[in-house]
Write a protein that holds these residues in place. Structure first.
Motif, PDB file in Angstrom:
ATOM      1  N   GLU A 160       0.724  -1.078  -0.016  1.00 55.05           N
ATOM      2  CA  GLU A 160      -0.151  -0.133   0.023  1.00 55.05           C
ATOM      3  C   GLU A 160       0.795   1.193   0.048  1.00 55.05           C
ATOM      4  O   GLU A 160       0.393   2.050  -0.359  1.00 55.05           O
ATOM      5  CB  GLU A 160      -0.940   0.038   1.124  1.00 55.05           C
ATOM      6  CG  GLU A 160      -1.847   1.018   1.157  1.00 55.05           C
ATOM      7  CD  GLU A 160      -2.908   1.174   2.408  1.00 55.05           C
ATOM      8  OE1 GLU A 160      -3.503   1.976   2.738  1.00 55.05           O
ATOM      9  OE2 GLU A 160      -2.762   0.199   3.163  1.00 55.05           O
ATOM     10  N   LEU A 161       2.084   1.182   0.596  1.00 54.25           N
ATOM     11  CA  LEU A 161       2.901   2.395   0.904  1.00 54.25           C
ATOM     12  C   LEU A 161       3.226   2.875  -0.974  1.00 54.25           C
ATOM     13  O   LEU A 161       3.364   4.074  -0.854  1.00 54.25           O
ATOM     14  CB  LEU A 161       4.084   1.964   1.544  1.00 54.25           C
ATOM     15  CG  LEU A 161       5.300   3.024   1.426  1.00 54.25           C
ATOM     16  CD1 LEU A 161       4.895   4.207   2.171  1.00 54.25           C
ATOM     17  CD2 LEU A 161       6.550   2.446   2.234  1.00 54.25           C
ATOM     18  N   TYR A 162       3.171   2.051  -1.671  1.00 50.80           N
ATOM     19  CA  TYR A 162       3.680   2.307  -3.240  1.00 50.80           C
ATOM     20  C   TYR A 162       2.643   3.492  -3.616  1.00 50.80           C
ATOM     21  O   TYR A 162       2.944   4.186  -4.137  1.00 50.80           O
ATOM     22  CB  TYR A 162       3.704   1.036  -3.834  1.00 50.80           C
ATOM     23  CG  TYR A 162       4.202   1.187  -5.385  1.00 50.80           C
ATOM     24  CD1 TYR A 162       5.354   1.000  -5.834  1.00 50.80           C
ATOM     25  CD2 TYR A 162       3.236   1.678  -6.342  1.00 50.80           C
ATOM     26  CE1 TYR A 162       5.949   1.042  -7.142  1.00 50.80           C
ATOM     27  CE2 TYR A 162       3.838   1.953  -7.951  1.00 50.80           C
ATOM     28  CZ  TYR A 162       4.927   1.553  -7.940  1.00 50.80           C
ATOM     29  OH  TYR A 162       5.586   1.786  -9.392  1.00 50.80           O
ATOM     30  N   THR A 163       1.380   3.110  -3.281  1.00 50.23           N
ATOM     31  CA  THR A 163       0.262   4.019  -3.875  1.00 50.23           C
ATOM     32  C   THR A 163       0.286   5.117  -3.300  1.00 50.23           C
ATOM     33  O   THR A 163       0.265   6.292  -3.627  1.00 50.23           O
ATOM     34  CB  THR A 163      -1.018   3.215  -3.755  1.00 50.23           C
ATOM     35  OG1 THR A 163      -1.011   1.918  -4.378  1.00 50.23           O
ATOM     36  CG2 THR A 163      -2.182   4.037  -4.233  1.00 50.23           C
ATOM     37  N   GLU A 164       0.575   5.130  -1.913  1.00 58.53           N
ATOM     38  CA  GLU A 164       0.776   6.552  -1.007  1.00 58.53           C
ATOM     39  C   GLU A 164       1.732   7.465  -1.748  1.00 58.53           C
ATOM     40  O   GLU A 164       1.765   8.450  -1.649  1.00 58.53           O
ATOM     41  CB  GLU A 164       0.999   6.128   0.296  1.00 58.53           C
ATOM     42  CG  GLU A 164      -0.285   5.472   1.077  1.00 58.53           C
ATOM     43  CD  GLU A 164      -1.486   6.378   1.087  1.00 58.53           C
ATOM     44  OE1 GLU A 164      -1.176   7.619   1.091  1.00 58.53           O
ATOM     45  OE2 GLU A 164      -2.342   5.926   1.242  1.00 58.53           O
ATOM     46  N   LEU A 165       3.056   6.616  -2.069  1.00 58.60           N
ATOM     47  CA  LEU A 165       4.103   7.370  -2.469  1.00 58.60           C
ATOM     48  C   LEU A 165       3.870   7.904  -3.772  1.00 58.60           C
ATOM     49  O   LEU A 165       4.210   9.186  -3.958  1.00 58.60           O
ATOM     50  CB  LEU A 165       5.286   6.783  -2.536  1.00 58.60           C
ATOM     51  CG  LEU A 165       6.084   6.111  -1.289  1.00 58.60           C
ATOM     52  CD1 LEU A 165       7.026   5.338  -1.290  1.00 58.60           C
ATOM     53  CD2 LEU A 165       6.298   7.337  -0.087  1.00 58.60           C
ATOM     54  N   ALA A 166       3.009   7.323  -4.713  1.00 57.61           N
ATOM     55  CA  ALA A 166       2.697   7.821  -5.992  1.00 57.61           C
ATOM     56  C   ALA A 166       1.519   9.263  -5.677  1.00 57.61           C
ATOM     57  O   ALA A 166       1.854  10.092  -6.357  1.00 57.61           O
ATOM     58  CB  ALA A 166       1.726   6.826  -6.797  1.00 57.61           C
ATOM     59  N   ILE A 167       0.902   9.026  -4.867  1.00 56.07           N
ATOM     60  CA  ILE A 167      -0.154   9.973  -4.506  1.00 56.07           C
ATOM     61  C   ILE A 167       0.594  11.441  -4.034  1.00 56.07           C
ATOM     62  O   ILE A 167       0.495  12.398  -4.473  1.00 56.07           O
ATOM     63  CB  ILE A 167      -1.183   9.665  -3.493  1.00 56.07           C
ATOM     64  CG1 ILE A 167      -2.090   8.652  -4.219  1.00 56.07           C
ATOM     65  CG2 ILE A 167      -2.099  11.001  -3.151  1.00 56.07           C
ATOM     66  CD1 ILE A 167      -3.065   8.184  -3.416  1.00 56.07           C
ATOM     67  N   LEU A 168       1.600  11.042  -3.094  1.00 59.81           N
ATOM     68  CA  LEU A 168       2.557  12.001  -2.649  1.00 59.81           C
ATOM     69  C   LEU A 168       3.165  12.763  -3.492  1.00 59.81           C
ATOM     70  O   LEU A 168       3.490  14.061  -3.629  1.00 59.81           O
ATOM     71  CB  LEU A 168       3.222  11.489  -1.428  1.00 59.81           C
ATOM     72  CG  LEU A 168       4.524  12.283  -0.966  1.00 59.81           C
ATOM     73  CD1 LEU A 168       3.815  13.680  -0.164  1.00 59.81           C
ATOM     74  CD2 LEU A 168       5.556  11.801   0.181  1.00 59.81           C
ATOM     75  N   LEU A 169       3.816  11.870  -4.811  1.00 61.61           N
ATOM     76  CA  LEU A 169       4.569  12.424  -5.694  1.00 61.61           C
ATOM     77  C   LEU A 169       3.732  13.409  -6.255  1.00 61.61           C
ATOM     78  O   LEU A 169       4.327  14.427  -7.001  1.00 61.61           O
ATOM     79  CB  LEU A 169       5.096  11.332  -6.718  1.00 61.61           C
ATOM     80  CG  LEU A 169       6.375  11.785  -7.412  1.00 61.61           C
ATOM     81  CD1 LEU A 169       7.582  11.827  -6.731  1.00 61.61           C
ATOM     82  CD2 LEU A 169       6.678  10.251  -8.199  1.00 61.61           C
ATOM     83  N   ALA A 170       2.361  13.311  -6.630  1.00 62.95           N
ATOM     84  CA  ALA A 170       1.775  14.172  -7.430  1.00 62.95           C
ATOM     85  C   ALA A 170       1.459  15.620  -6.650  1.00 62.95           C
ATOM     86  O   ALA A 170       1.546  16.587  -7.335  1.00 62.95           O
ATOM     87  CB  ALA A 170       0.283  13.420  -7.449  1.00 62.95           C
ATOM     88  N   PHE A 171       1.453  15.512  -5.345  1.00 61.98           N
ATOM     89  CA  PHE A 171       1.438  16.747  -4.576  1.00 61.98           C
ATOM     90  C   PHE A 171       2.763  17.491  -4.485  1.00 61.98           C
ATOM     91  O   PHE A 171       2.742  18.760  -4.719  1.00 61.98           O
ATOM     92  CB  PHE A 171       1.245  16.470  -3.046  1.00 61.98           C
ATOM     93  CG  PHE A 171       1.033  17.502  -1.889  1.00 61.98           C
ATOM     94  CD1 PHE A 171       0.026  18.198  -1.920  1.00 61.98           C
ATOM     95  CD2 PHE A 171       2.306  17.754  -1.480  1.00 61.98           C
ATOM     96  CE1 PHE A 171      -0.033  19.249  -1.141  1.00 61.98           C
ATOM     97  CE2 PHE A 171       2.148  18.937  -0.614  1.00 61.98           C
ATOM     98  CZ  PHE A 171       1.175  19.748  -0.570  1.00 61.98           C
TER      99      PHE A 171
END
Length: 672
Positions: A160-171
């Motif tokens: 799940e951390l992979y998805t969270e980091l992708a979203i953080l990257l967008a920010f």
């Protein structure tokens, strides 16, 4: 063949010449020099003061258009003319985006639903804050590959951390884009050569296609952004090759490419270009539902409904993502702003690059609160949007509504989409990004740019995307620095029958005057190139004082006329020691103010600044007979042996043409 010039001004030349036995005095136009109290040249106001004055003069409508650029097209919207084409264009791009978004999410290592999320909220936000009326934003191949390449080295895509980091990257990408837009730093991207961008995109397209081979071959391959590990992994797993996904994927890929070709080559079949991805999904899903082949993997269950509000987390990993965020920001800006400017020019409106950066940044920031990964403008979808007749940003809003309908109503139909069908969509885009035509063009036109293209492409293929981009950008900047530190210096001569001075390399028939050198320095003078410029000018002196050209050594430079100036103090002192006078022609207002503040007006002498090169030449000719040790000869009057100036001799020697040119008689002493 006689050469004629459109800018002939013989009346000006006649001043000072002998006409009907009467010699008229030369009239030289001196330059109006600035002084600290000169009312004609006020000191430049600070940048902050200029901004304040501009903000005070803005009306309410100006403020509205600045904060919400969408009001520009809303205010002038022509409902009867634009509405139908905007709706059709928006639906067309939406139909194209749905399967592409799922494919690009898979390329990024994410669940397909996050691709749909990235093509939903960011579109609406960009429609409000973006300035382009045809740009179609959402997930794209290059950004998806960058996300996959970086995040997979930190954590497994299954966590799940992979998805969270992708979203953080967008920010983070959105924050960088907004910052660049607010600080008006879009000009920094001008230093990246187009050949570097083309080489990077070409190599990335190859890596993208190879990364999707696992869905065609039926077995897993190593996740990498380098071609060697990918190729080794593909070869090592060849024993697990499966025919069904390869056959289905190849057929679907062929159908997409055929539809794209027909849509691009035939105007009446243009709709096929956007229908290719949707057709691939429909055909693949229908085949799976009918035959249920066990060896073909499918997408699986996709959550139904719109994305929920979700604050980005895992900020403790932000430090490890900074370099990737910068890289994605650069790639996204180059891809978006480039196509947005082209579309704005085609549709007859102006585009503010900094406003565009801010709009993209707001789209990514707001998207990150609704589970989107980095989005940017798409070449293919923007082209389809333009070709479909989109007139305003309403087409983007319609695309967002189409995506919302797909999320709310159609996701149950997506679970049987074959993975090889989504891979075929990605590979088809990758094939279109391979820009070999640009390489061939650069090879024919400019070998230096071809070298940049090759370096970037090879480095990206074999060393990875990050190193490839770093090497390419560094090489591009190195070329810029080299050109700036070694500027082109043109020796100028007067075109026959005119007062126009042009480079003698391009116009070998131009006249030069013995003892006077007129040079144009095609770059600002500053600390990095002043030494090179002095060396080049010194070479001209050595050429003149030598005897290799005409067997004499009595020719000497007395005047150097420079057709621009920024930093001349060292150059003036060096010339003064050798009894050579500098004359400045046609400096602009800013240069004059700088020279005045530096005290160079008095140092060089106010009478040695002129409006034009021709005025400077005539003043030098007037002064020549009064110089100690100078000969009154301005040209050899012997018809048996015409004299060449050193610049013409240098040009003739370089080109191998040692024939005596036909020269205009130089002005005699009595004529000046």
């Amino acid at each position: 063949m006689e050469i004629s010039y459109a800018t002939s001004s013989n009346l000006d030349i006649a001043e000072g010449d002998s006409v009907n036995g009467v010699t008229r005095q030369v009239r030289v136009a001196p330059l109006d020099h600035p002084t600290p109290s000169s009312p004609g040249l006020p000191p430049p106001s600070p940048l902050l003061a200029q901004w304040r004055a501009k903000l005070r003069g803005m009306s309410a409508r100006d403020w509205m258009e600045l904060l919400l650029p969408c009001t520009r097209w809303i205010r002038t919207y022509q409902w009867t003319e634009y509405l139908q084409v905007d709706i059709m264009a928006g639906i067309t791009v939406g139909v194209m985006l749905v399967p592409q978004a799922m494919s690009y999410a898979k390329l990024a290592g994410l669940h397909p639903i996050y691709g749909l999320y990235s093509g939903f909220i960011p579109i609406f936000v960009y429609g409000i804050f973006g300035s382009s009326r045809q740009l179609a934003i959402g997930p794209v191949t290059l950004v998806s590959l960058l996300v996959s390449n970086v995040l997979s080295s930190i954590v497994s895509p299954k966590e799940e951390l992979y998805t969270e980091l992708a979203i953080l990257l967008a920010f983070m990408v959105g924050a960088l884009e907004c910052t660049m837009g607010l600080l008006r730093l879009g000009w920094l991207l001008r230093f990246i050569s187009h050949s570097v961008i083309s080489g990077f995109i070409t190599s990335s397209a190859i890596i993208i296609a190879l990364s999707q081979a696992k869905y065609f071959l039926g077995y897993n391959i190593e996740r990498s952004s380098q071609i060697v590990p990918l190729a080794k992994s593909i070869i090592a797993g060849v024993g697990n090759f499966s025919w069904p996904p390869f056959l289905m994927g190849s057929i679907i890929l062929a159908i997409i490419l055929l539809m794209k070709h027909l849509g691009s080559s035939k105007k009446n079949l243009r709709f096929l270009r956007a229908s290719g991805p949707l057709t691939a999904v429909i055909l693949g899903t229908a085949f799976v539902k009918i035959f249920h082949p066990p060896s073909i993997t499918v997408v699986g269950e996709i959550p139904q409904g719109l994305p929920k509000f979700h604050i980005p987390r895992e900020f403790d990993h932000a430090e490890s993502l900074i370099s990737t965020a910068v890289l994605i920001t650069g790639v996204a800006i180059l891809e978006s702003v480039g196509i947005a400017k082209a579309l704005a020019a085609k549709n007859g409106y102006e585009l503010d690059s900094n406003q565009e950066l801010f709009g993209l940044g707001m789209a990514n920031i707001c998207g990150s609160f609704f589970s989107a990964y980095p989005a940017t403008g798409s070449f293919s979808r923007s082209a389809v949007n333009h070709e479909s007749g989109a007139k305003t940003g309403l087409s983007g809003i319609i695309t967002g509504i189409t995506m919302g309908c797909a999320l709310y109503f159609l996701t149950p139909l997506f679970q049987d989409i074959p993975q090889c069908a989504l891979a075929a969509i990605v590979i088809s885009v990758g094939i279109s990004l391979v820009d070999y035509e640009e390489a061939l063009f650069l090879w024919r036109v400019e070998k230096k740019d071809f070298l940049l293209w090759t370096i970037t492409c090879v480095m990206t293929l074999f060393l990875g995307i990050e190193i490839g981009v770093l090497v390419g950008v560094s090489s591009s900047l190195a070329f810029v620095i080299h050109e700036s530190a070694n500027p082109h210096i043109a020796v100028l001569g007067r075109l026959p029958g005119t007062t126009v001075y042009r480079t003698i390399e391009q116009y070998p028939e131009a006249y030069v005057y013995i003892g006077i050198v007129v040079v144009r320095i095609d770059a600002p003078l500053y600390f990095a190139n002043i030494s090179y410029i002095k060396d080049r000018l010194r070479q001209y002196e050595l050429i003149v004082s030598g005897s290799a050209w005409n067997g004499s050594s009595d020719e000497k430079i007395y005047f150097v006329i420079i057709e621009m100036a920024h930093a001349l103090k060292d150059l003036h002192q060096e010339y003064k020691s050798r009894e050579i006078q500098i004359a400045i022609s046609n400096p602009n207002r800013k240069v004059l103010q700088t020279l005045s503040r530096a005290g160079l007006l008095e140092l060089i002498g106010k009478r040695w600044y002129f409006v034009s090169v021709h005025d400077a030449v005539r003043a030098c000719l007037q002064e020549m007979p009064n110089l100690p040790g100078s000969s009154p000869r301005f040209g050899d009057q012997s018809p048996q042996r015409p004299t060449r100036g050193f610049s013409q001799r240098q040009w003739r020697h370089r080109t191998g043409d040692e024939s005596n040119p036909s020269q205009e008689p130089l002005l005699l002493q009595k004529e000046v």
